[in-house]
Write a protein that holds these residues in place. Structure first.
Motif, PDB file in Angstrom:
ATOM      1  N   TYR A  33    -124.937 -51.594 -47.412  1.00 25.02           N
ATOM      2  CA  TYR A  33    -123.990 -51.516 -46.303  1.00 25.02           C
ATOM      3  C   TYR A  33    -124.178 -50.228 -45.517  1.00 25.02           C
ATOM      4  CZ  TYR A  33    -119.626 -50.191 -44.019  1.00 25.02           C
ATOM      5  OH  TYR A  33    -118.706 -49.732 -43.114  1.00 25.02           O
ATOM      6  N   TYR A  34    -124.306 -49.118 -46.215  1.00 25.89           N
ATOM      7  CA  TYR A  34    -124.475 -47.830 -45.531  1.00 25.89           C
ATOM      8  C   TYR A  34    -125.745 -47.834 -44.675  1.00 25.89           C
ATOM      9  CZ  TYR A  34    -125.260 -42.888 -44.698  1.00 25.89           C
ATOM     10  OH  TYR A  34    -125.496 -41.665 -44.085  1.00 25.89           O
ATOM     11  N   LEU A  66    -119.494 -55.512 -38.914  1.00 25.60           N
ATOM     12  CA  LEU A  66    -120.088 -55.413 -40.245  1.00 25.60           C
ATOM     13  C   LEU A  66    -119.069 -54.878 -41.243  1.00 25.60           C
ATOM     14  CD1 LEU A  66    -122.552 -55.369 -42.212  1.00 25.60           C
ATOM     15  CD2 LEU A  66    -122.938 -53.010 -41.431  1.00 25.60           C
ATOM     16  N   PHE A  67    -118.388 -53.804 -40.874  1.00 23.54           N
ATOM     17  CA  PHE A  67    -117.384 -53.237 -41.775  1.00 23.54           C
ATOM     18  C   PHE A  67    -116.320 -54.275 -42.124  1.00 23.54           C
ATOM     19  CE2 PHE A  67    -113.030 -51.700 -41.947  1.00 23.54           C
ATOM     20  CZ  PHE A  67    -113.065 -51.048 -43.175  1.00 23.54           C
ATOM     21  N   HIS A 114    -120.883 -44.275 -50.304  1.00 21.52           N
ATOM     22  CA  HIS A 114    -121.751 -45.442 -50.118  1.00 21.52           C
ATOM     23  C   HIS A 114    -123.219 -45.067 -50.035  1.00 21.52           C
ATOM     24  CE1 HIS A 114    -118.214 -47.916 -48.352  1.00 21.52           C
ATOM     25  NE2 HIS A 114    -118.407 -48.224 -49.610  1.00 21.52           N
ATOM     26  N   GLU A 136    -127.303 -50.380 -43.291  1.00 21.44           N
ATOM     27  CA  GLU A 136    -127.139 -51.243 -42.118  1.00 21.44           C
ATOM     28  C   GLU A 136    -126.159 -50.627 -41.123  1.00 21.44           C
ATOM     29  OE1 GLU A 136    -127.625 -54.803 -39.726  1.00 21.44           O
ATOM     30  OE2 GLU A 136    -128.826 -53.548 -41.078  1.00 21.44           O
ATOM     31  N   LEU A 137    -125.068 -50.052 -41.629  1.00 21.13           N
ATOM     32  CA  LEU A 137    -124.081 -49.417 -40.753  1.00 21.13           C
ATOM     33  C   LEU A 137    -124.711 -48.304 -39.923  1.00 21.13           C
ATOM     34  CD1 LEU A 137    -121.073 -48.906 -39.917  1.00 21.13           C
ATOM     35  CD2 LEU A 137    -120.997 -47.262 -41.816  1.00 21.13           C
ATOM     36  N   VAL A 155    -117.693 -56.917 -44.528  1.00 21.86           N
ATOM     37  CA  VAL A 155    -117.878 -56.370 -45.875  1.00 21.86           C
ATOM     38  C   VAL A 155    -116.528 -56.137 -46.550  1.00 21.86           C
ATOM     39  CG1 VAL A 155    -118.687 -54.338 -47.147  1.00 21.86           C
ATOM     40  CG2 VAL A 155    -120.142 -55.378 -45.398  1.00 21.86           C
ATOM     41  N   SER A 210    -117.479 -44.002 -45.340  1.00 26.29           N
ATOM     42  CA  SER A 210    -118.532 -44.215 -46.330  1.00 26.29           C
ATOM     43  C   SER A 210    -118.805 -42.947 -47.126  1.00 26.29           C
ATOM     44  CB  SER A 210    -119.824 -44.681 -45.637  1.00 26.29           C
ATOM     45  OG  SER A 210    -119.776 -46.066 -45.384  1.00 26.29           O
ATOM     46  N   GLU A 229    -124.798 -52.946 -53.334  1.00 28.44           N
ATOM     47  CA  GLU A 229    -124.219 -53.479 -52.099  1.00 28.44           C
ATOM     48  C   GLU A 229    -123.704 -52.344 -51.203  1.00 28.44           C
ATOM     49  OE1 GLU A 229    -121.277 -56.403 -52.962  1.00 28.44           O
ATOM     50  OE2 GLU A 229    -122.703 -57.791 -53.895  1.00 28.44           O
TER      51      GLU A 229
END
Length: 278
Positions: free
Chosen positions: A141-142, A160-161, A200, A144-145, A164, A195, A137
């Motif tokens: 996340y990284y 997003l952050f 991440h 997509e960020l 999450v 991150s 996960e």
């Protein structure tokens, strides 16, 4: 307001208060030094407090922006090295040796800086949000960020952050309509630094047990009594990994810990004072 210059030329803004042993305060994601202002006031009777803006936040510059196009490990290591140098510059301004306190990803940064040789008398970290499981996960996340930031979609990156991090989507949508949202969105470009502190893009945000096992600095590892279980699990893992670390629960607190509740725990835990009145 004072300023120090980091190794890459980045000028960092900080505020100094109080007297006593030096302590540096390190904020977490979507925040700047204002997040630790109340804590600085509570600690000033026991410490000389150095409350600084991490690079790209508040009054601090950023001479070496995060390389969104670079491979995750390369970009993350560069960013983490720069932020460790930043903390070292503040410690140097504090006389060359200091305690350091970090909350959330700021706590992870404190641990990483100590592992990289920044001279710290002791560290305290509150609720480092290391990922449970295998880190899948965190890596997603990284990815997509950084995609959103490369596309210039800072508002969506901030949202997003927050999602999450556990903020309900309906609440995030309401936040995006509030007058303060532009201030939140302005901090989106430095989210990759948080991150990087947590790893991440590399290990998926899983605590690096093998690497941190050699860290030999007194450590106070904190979690809030009203916080979700995964914060306590992460705190126990950090404590079990670091030689000489101890875990303490701050009663009645969650991730938005109150300065008045936290300060006595830091004073007692770092300075060994049994009187918890500050």
């Amino acid at each position: 307001m004072e300023h120090v210059t980091s190794a890459d030329g980045t000028v960092l803004a900080l505020e100094r208060a109080g007297s006593g042993p030096a302590i540096v305060l390190v904020c977490g994601a979507i925040s700047d030094r204002s997040a630790n202002a109340a804590l600085a006031g509570e600690l000033a009777g026991h410490f000389t407090v150095y409350n600084y803006d991490r690079r790209g936040r508040g009054g601090s510059g950023n001479a070496t922006p995060y390389r969104l196009e670079a491979p995750a490990q390369e970009a993350g290591e560069e960013a983490l090295a720069r932020e460790a140098e930043d903390l070292a510059a503040v410690v140097a301004a504090a006389g060359g040796r200091a305690y350091a306190y970090g909350i959330s990803s700021g706590g992870a940064l404190v641990l990483e800086a100590a592992a990289r040789g920044v001279e710290l008398a002791g560290v305290a970290v509150y609720e480092c949000p290391y990922s449970p499981g295998n880190g899948e996960e965190g890596r997603a996340y990284y990815a997509e960020l950084t995609r959103l930031l490369r596309e210039g979609r800072g508002g969506e990156a901030a949202a997003l952050f927050l999602t999450v991090a556990g903020t309900p989507e309906a609440q995030v949508e309401q936040m995006r309509r509030e007058p303060y949202w532009p201030q939140v969105e302005a901090l989106a470009p430095v989210l990759p630094y948080d991150s990087a502190a947590l790893g991440h893009g590399t290990c998926g945000g899983v605590f690096p047990v093998e690497r941190m096992a050699s860290l030999a600095v007194p450590a106070l590892v904190l979690s809030g009594g009203a916080s979700p279980r995964f914060f306590h699990d992460a705190a126990r893992l950090i404590t079990a990994t670091l030689a000489g670390a101890r875990h303490e629960v701050v009663a009645g607190q969650d991730h938005q810990v109150r300065a008045a509740a936290l300060a006595p725990v830091l004073v007692a835990g770092l300075l060994g004072k049994t009187d918890r009145s500050v």
